[in-house]
Scaffold this motif. Structure first.
Motif, PDB file in Angstrom:
ATOM      1  N   GLU A  77       0.825  -1.211   0.000  1.00  9.08           N
ATOM      2  CA  GLU A  77       0.000   0.000   0.000  1.00  9.08           C
ATOM      3  C   GLU A  77       0.854   1.254   0.000  1.00  9.08           C
ATOM      4  N   LEU A 112       2.349   1.696  -3.538  1.00 11.46           N
ATOM      5  CA  LEU A 112       1.336   2.168  -4.486  1.00 11.46           C
ATOM      6  C   LEU A 112       0.969   3.627  -4.223  1.00 11.46           C
ATOM      7  N   SER A 113       0.817   3.997  -2.963  1.00  8.19           N
ATOM      8  CA  SER A 113       0.490   5.389  -2.623  1.00  8.19           C
ATOM      9  C   SER A 113       1.586   6.334  -3.097  1.00  8.19           C
ATOM     10  N   VAL A 117       1.380   6.736  -6.937  1.00  4.34           N
ATOM     11  CA  VAL A 117       0.246   7.558  -7.355  1.00  4.34           C
ATOM     12  C   VAL A 117       0.484   9.020  -6.998  1.00  4.34           C
ATOM     13  N   ILE A 169      -6.928  10.036  -2.629  1.00  3.45           N
ATOM     14  CA  ILE A 169      -6.647   8.680  -3.063  1.00  3.45           C
ATOM     15  C   ILE A 169      -6.970   7.699  -1.945  1.00  3.45           C
ATOM     16  N   VAL A 193      -6.044   3.493  -1.266  1.00  4.45           N
ATOM     17  CA  VAL A 193      -5.351   2.305  -1.736  1.00  4.45           C
ATOM     18  C   VAL A 193      -5.789   1.127  -0.885  1.00  4.45           C
ATOM     19  N   VAL A 218      -6.534   0.924  -6.518  1.00  8.07           N
ATOM     20  CA  VAL A 218      -6.213   2.327  -6.255  1.00  8.07           C
ATOM     21  C   VAL A 218      -7.402   3.139  -6.740  1.00  8.07           C
TER      22      VAL A 218
END
Length: 127
Positions: A35, A38-39, A42, A57, A59, A69
């Motif tokens: 997570e 990915l955060s 993004v 956002i 996730v 996401v």
């Protein structure tokens, strides 16, 4: 010899008692690391002056299955939304599902969903 047998039984007992907790903590740590990665990816794509204050956002990562996401864009043009979807699809791994939601123009709710797969992208749009 009897001492080693007792210590072996004790070690096996601790393994059966603590093993599931250690396994659970390892899965949760791996999920949190995914997570966070990915955060970060993004947020690097959304770090532009024209998008500041216009997005949020979320996730979600699962131990088994696809990660998701979700990006909520407010008051952005369709060009900005499509540009963001193209950049995110190029940067995120193939198992990640990207949902971009937004309000643009006079429409109350416009939802775009982009599912990224290896080699191709499937786009589901509902307005």
């Amino acid at each position: 010899m009897e001492l080693f047998t007792s210590l072996g039984k004790l070690a096996i007992g601790f393994l059966f008692i603590l093993g599931p907790f250690v396994l659970l903590i390892a899965f949760l740590r791996a999920r949190d690391l995914r997570e966070a990665a990915l955060s970060t990816t993004v947020l690097q794509e959304l770090n532009s002056p024209d998008l500041r204050g216009l997005f949020s956002i979320e996730v979600k990562s699962r131990p088994i299955g696809a990660d998701t996401v979700k990006v909520d864009l407010r008051s952005c043009s369709r060009e900005q939304v499509w540009d963001l979807m193209e950049r995110l699809s190029a940067r995120l791994p193939a198992h990640v599902r990207v949902e971009v939601n937004g309000i643009s123009g006079s429409r109350l709710n416009s939802e775009w969903t982009l599912t990224v797969r290896k080699g191709s992208a499937v786009i589901n749009c509902s307005v």
